[in-house]
Design an enzyme around this catalytic site. Structure first.
Site, PDB file in Angstrom:
ATOM      1  N   HIS A 151       0.828  -1.218   0.000  1.00  0.00           N
ATOM      2  CA  HIS A 151       0.000   0.000   0.000  1.00  0.00           C
ATOM      3  C   HIS A 151       0.852   1.255   0.000  1.00  0.00           C
ATOM      4  O   HIS A 151       0.345   2.333  -0.311  1.00  0.00           O
ATOM      5  CB  HIS A 151      -1.048  -0.031   1.118  1.00  0.00           C
ATOM      6  CG  HIS A 151      -0.579   0.320   2.498  1.00  0.00           C
ATOM      7  ND1 HIS A 151      -0.266  -0.635   3.446  1.00  0.00           N
ATOM      8  CD2 HIS A 151      -0.410   1.505   3.112  1.00  0.00           C
ATOM      9  CE1 HIS A 151       0.073  -0.036   4.582  1.00  0.00           C
ATOM     10  NE2 HIS A 151       0.005   1.266   4.402  1.00  0.00           N
ATOM     11  N   ASP A 153       0.909  -7.627   2.069  1.00  0.00           N
ATOM     12  CA  ASP A 153       1.128  -6.185   1.896  1.00  0.00           C
ATOM     13  C   ASP A 153       2.622  -5.840   1.784  1.00  0.00           C
ATOM     14  O   ASP A 153       3.182  -5.201   2.662  1.00  0.00           O
ATOM     15  CB  ASP A 153       0.473  -5.440   3.069  1.00  0.00           C
ATOM     16  CG  ASP A 153       0.248  -3.961   2.756  1.00  0.00           C
ATOM     17  OD1 ASP A 153       0.755  -3.486   1.726  1.00  0.00           O
ATOM     18  OD2 ASP A 153      -0.437  -3.284   3.548  1.00  0.00           O
ATOM     19  N   SER A 205       3.863   2.184   8.534  1.00  0.00           N
ATOM     20  CA  SER A 205       3.600   1.235   7.456  1.00  0.00           C
ATOM     21  C   SER A 205       4.865   0.979   6.655  1.00  0.00           C
ATOM     22  O   SER A 205       5.530   1.920   6.239  1.00  0.00           O
ATOM     23  CB  SER A 205       2.513   1.763   6.521  1.00  0.00           C
ATOM     24  OG  SER A 205       1.249   1.557   7.070  1.00  0.00           O
TER      25      SER A 205
END
Lengths: 727, 727
Positions: A83, A220, A654
């Protein structure tokens, strides 16, 4: 042992150990203070090795601005979340080839494609405490505005001096509410390329539905590479550029971790609010968040109405919709987590204890008694105008108006020396300034923009006249509500700011050109300019007061917590942090337990064949065949997909590497659970959990599904390749 | 031991042992065949003691018609679910005193109040195999209709002879699709009184939201008492009646159970479909259930539309709405459970294996080859007309029309000798017949009835003309759609069947009176009568064919399963059954585990202060004070509220006693988990779980909250009373 005793012990084991979660996003230099706790949790290396930002492993951890990442090869191969590469995947897509959906694999360096404009790899090379230079020797008698200006001016100077070292980007970061300042110097690499990303049906498996959720089954991850000029220095994209050679990179451990094992996450967490006062908590959770939930819902409705039967419009706002959905779920999570959590009571108790501590000695009373009162006073003043402040901020929610305001201001700032300009309008800011103007192209439609603006104008119109902006009211004819919509229609019809070349052209024009323009939004921006500056000055003055009061309050708080022998970490502020803990599940509710690992079979279980649960067929077949390629976790009987740990993370983390006790890469941090959302305000050791992609799933996908064998080899894991025959 | 090994073992322990779930709702007489398995699971008493229906504990388990229950004192104190007493709680309520909400406690026998009309306590006293007398010596040449008639006639005779023993109710139950028949003789006690029920905020905590769900926190228990005449024989309610004295009653064990412990449930499960053919599974899950989901949704919409701003209407249909919601959630659970479960594939595999087994010997081919084909042929025939059959059944969904049809039929049946009448119209049926007519009062409003009927008539009108009922079409003027609604309006305006006295009056009238009536619904019922009987005869003929074919098929299936050494339990048919297993949780999805117990603190966690999560304040305070009254489960650190086990139950089992390995009462069965819903068709050992109220929670509520100390004393548990001071 009696059955009941066995059971109590075993529940603890399934949850992954009984070690208390170690709250805290620590500055690397603080880690030696925690040596005992780190060792108890399972760190095998010397904590001192984690304090040197130029050494392994810290030097391998990089800042992608909004995401974190790490170097994993001597040729600057970068691993981060899928992402975190969405912008690049979208940018590199063609009408025939949607990379976010299909994924991408460069088999050679030559096949690697440029990342989205503005993509940067930043390596932190130096962090210096500059508190004295920023806020030292500021007289207490300064007004809020003076204080603000002095601090801004000193920061700009520090940054300018730091950035004289070419190829570097510098910033000053405030810690403990302005009690301490660090100057952070980062090498900024600007030729970033896409190496490999799995298809969206792996990298974004579960989509918005599974976002913030456990059990999770998302692959991810993605790979980038940092390039520099042939001279080894940061350079714009050019064919002759060569891969950067980082001094250090992380080793990948295909052995992974098991329940209870030590893990630490190194990265750039964005923002937390752990030291806020009760009045701020109350206002946020009982006024601001519920209100923004409503506004976001209405925005989504408006976009949906406007997008009906217009796929082009839908596409342009897909990214905004996805962003609103994410924040909306976050806000709802905040509110759900707040309800009945006793957060406010806990905050009140802390403050009570603080008051007691202050009151229990004359010296402390003398030094600290007024700090709390002063900060509360400022908070109360600020909250008294919250309705107005919110409405005035939303008044600017027309992309055309905000563009015109920024452009006109640029022309005014350029009348000054570069060093004197407002941050954001200096020469060092012009690349992102331009990129922002360019990006609008793909994310703007006049009908949606106008509809959203009209909605926010309703709120603005409800303000008493003396709180409104007279210049604005006169320009749009706010006193004739029946004609307002027609006036807005005409403004959007007539403006030429929706043309990219025109917008970019305005970047070069001077003040006189703006003041002679008949573009309605430019005329409005010019009309509002003086008032805007006045309001900005007011808000800067308030910020100056807050800096003084909050830094004093934090000084008091640090003394209080220090008196209890506690190490105190600062709130997240996008600077490099380390958080450590253990792999463990938790009980989100009575009668239910989240186990620390998910496994391949869970993908099959969830799969509906429809987005976002539309795994590639090959993957389902490999799962059914139990083809684990040596990457299974024995206790699980399968390849782990995602895992939970009790490390303390937030947005910005992230893509952060998840390291084992030896500093080897065992996963990537990519999310927190729904129950953890309000940990940004209130860390709850029993329910705050982070979600990681397990490195074994990453490697399994690379080997079996995407045949990214060149990447596996670059990681030094060529021996894991089992599917070579089918390359 | 390595960590990974410990973990695998511990997961199994948390789930509550690794013993395989024992599928099966066994007839008591089958239990000795399972002696080894029962002992392995933890049964401590001799299975032979469970086969004697006149001895402890079987004789203590009673049938409430739709629910199960048990005697728990020598004076016929009965324990069952709270939801099994809803009718009674509603009936005994007054406008000032809503017992379903407030609960009820009789401190003395004299304070006990009559249960709802029609309430019965039935004690099974004898079960006789009457297969020979029901289906023995029926020539294969009989037509379906003849077969049906002969079986019905023989059953009626057996029942009539059995019921010559006054105070008893008898019925013939079909097992294995009509392969075997039992005559069941039950003592029927008709003076039932309410003793004690907790408030709805305990007994129905979680309401519709938690229905079928885990984690669960419902105190789903209540107490009744069975009364008989002074002569000890069943009698209608009278003041001089005295408590019945059952020969046996269950002892309550306040020690309860722990994870992994043996439990068994004894009760009257209603209906399962474990031996259905693939074509039946497919038609049910892919045609019938999705269709009924749609129809239920539409019914709920219609009722909501009609109830808007009419609380009286809302109240009248509350019970229907709650029923539809329950079935609707059940149907959705069936469909969710079916999707991707591979149920159909498994059924097909079983049939394939059966075919192989048949084909592998000449003898078997000769004996069994045609049974499967014949049953499949009948299923195909029946499914060919499913659209029509459904529409014709729904044609009768006007309460007025169905009442008129039943009343007119009664007048026709009464022209025959009682023994020759259709079941349902004999003298033995007249009490429930009348009660049904009376109940309509509280559950009928013409607007809703008409709106629902109109909806179903749309479906009926889509049938081709030759499949419709000519008499009906002519009567309502179906050929003039524009006038249909007006015609229905007039029928509802004119009918007097909505008046209770009028309805009851018609029970006594003869055929001629009906045929002279100008009540529109009676005229319609008379007009349809001959056709109705023809259609009934057709369906009876089909049922006769099915009985022959399905009993032969089940004979084949029993031989096949018997050849594998498997004991085979019959599908549930409301007869007394025993199911056994262990207390254990399960993993509903990868990454998640349901633990076997919930505890008091879970109530506080769920509580919102609003129905259905509105625990009494006292309870929340006691929970916060950790006041456990000696009833905590040590491994849980609190009082267990509900628990999961892998016993095999279905609707009708509600209120069944849950017994430990010594036959002592440790809980009440009250629900199954959502993942278990389609176990009615396909038992899945890894996810099928029943939900029980833990007896410790029951006792804790009795002691601490409701001060039902007289009831605790009657249970022989007076020593548990800790809160006597506050009586």
């Amino acid at each position: 042992m009696k059955r009941s005793t066995i059971l109590a012990v075993t529940v603890a084991l399934v949850l992954g150990g009984t070690i208390r979660a170690a709250e805290g996003m620590w500055e690397p230099k603080q880690l030696p203070e925690l040596a005992k706790e780190l060792k108890a949790a399972g760190l095998e290396i010397d904590p001192a090795t984690l304090t040197d930002l130029t050494d392994h492993p810290m030097n391998a951890v990089i800042d992608l601005a909004g995401c974190s990442a790490s170097f994993v090869s001597p040729k600057a191969l970068v691993i981060t979340n899928h992402h975190c590469s969405w912008g690049t995947l979208q940018y590199a897509s063609t009408p025939e080839n949607d990379l976010r959906k299909d994924g991408f694999l460069a088999k050679t360096w030559a096949d690697e494609v440029p990342a989205a404009p503005g993509s940067r790899v930043r390596v932190t090379v130096e962090v210096t405490d500059v508190t004295d230079k920023v806020s030292g020797a500021l007289e207490a008698s300064l007004s809020g505005a003076e204080r603000y200006d002095r601090i801004e001016e000193r920061q700009k100077k520090l940054i300018a001096a730091c950035e004289e070292d070419e190829g570097h980007r510098c910033r000053v970061q405030s810690f403990y509410g302005g009690l301490r300042y660090n100057l952070v110097k980062q090498l900024e690499i600007r030729d970033v390329r896409l190496v490999y990303a799995p298809p969206g049906s792996i990298g974004d498996y579960g989509g918005d539905i599974d976002n913030w959720m456990w059990p999770r089954h998302t692959g991810d991850f993605s790979f980038l590479r940092a390039y520099v000029g042939p001279d080894g220095k940061p350079a714009d994209y050019a064919e002759e550029n060569v891969p950067y050679e980082p001094e250090h990179y992380l080793r990948v451990s295909p052995a992974g971790v098991d329940a209870g094992d030590y893990v630490m996450v190194v990265g750039y967490p964005g923002r937390t609010n752990r030291y806020r006062l009760p009045a701020e908590v109350e206002s946020t959770f009982e006024w601001s968040y519920p209100r923004s939930r409503e506004q976001f819902d209405r925005m989504l409705e408006i976009i949906a109405e406007q997008s009906a039967d217009r796929p082009d419009v839908e596409l342009k706002y897909a990214s905004m919709v996805s962003g609103i959905n994410n924040v909306n779920k976050n806000r709802q999570g905040m509110l759900d987590g707040y309800a009945g959590s006793g957060m406010l009571e806990r905050k009140n108790k802390t403050i009570e204890a603080l008051r007691e501590w202050i009151g229990s000695s004359d010296e402390r009373r003398k030094e600290h008694a007024s700090t709390l009162a002063r900060l509360n006073e400022l908070i109360a003043e600020s909250q008294a105008t919250r309705e107005r402040d919110s409405a005035l901020a939303n008044l600017g929610r027309s992309s055309m108006l905000s563009t015109a305001r920024r452009l006109y201001r640029l022309s005014r700032e350029r009348e000054k020396d570069d060093a004197d300009r407002e941050p954001g309008y200096q020469e060092r800011d012009m690349v992102p300034f331009k990129q922002r103007l360019q990006r609008m192209d793909r994310r703007y439609h006049p009908d949606v923009d106008k509809a959203l603006w009209s909605y926010y104008l309703e709120e603005y119109r409800n303000l008493p006249a003396d709180q409104r902006v007279a210049e604005f009211d006169a320009f749009v004819g706010l006193d004739k509500p029946s004609k307002l919509q027609g006036r807005l229609d005409k403004m959007y019809e007539k403006t030429e700011l929706d043309d990219t070349e025109t917008r970019l052209g305005w970047m070069e024009k001077d003040r006189a050109a703006f003041e002679a323009s008949d573009d309605p939004f430019i005329r409005l921006a010019v009309a509002m300019y003086d008032g805007d500056r006045e309001r900005e000055a007011e808000s800067e003055a308030e910020a100056g007061e807050f800096q003084a009061a909050r830094s004093r309050y934090m000084e008091t708080m640090l003394a209080f917590l220090g008196s209890q022998g506690k190490a105190v970490y600062p709130d997240a502020n996008s600077s490099l942090r380390v958080t450590y803990g253990n792999v463990r599940g938790y009980s989100p509710r009575d009668g239910m337990v989240y186990t620390p690992f998910t496994k391949l079979e869970g993908i099959t279980e969830k799969d509906t064949g429809e987005e976002p649960f539309d795994s590639p067929k090959t993957q389902l077949e490999l799962i059914a065949a139990r083809d684990h390629g040596g990457l299974a976790l024995a206790s699980l009987g399968s390849v782990p997909v995602n895992f939970l740990s009790d490390v303390d993370t937030t947005g910005g983390n992230s893509g952060s590497p998840t390291l084992n006790g030896r500093g080897e890469l065992v996963g990537l941090l990519f999310d927190g659970t729904y129950d953890s959302i309000n940990a940004d305000w209130d860390f709850n050791a029993s329910t705050t959990r982070s979600i990681h992609v397990d490195i074994r799933y990453t490697l399994w996908v690379m080997d079996k599904i995407d045949k990214a064998h060149n990447v596996l080899e670059e990681l030094g894991l060529g021996h894991l390749v089992t599917a070579r025959g089918s390359d």
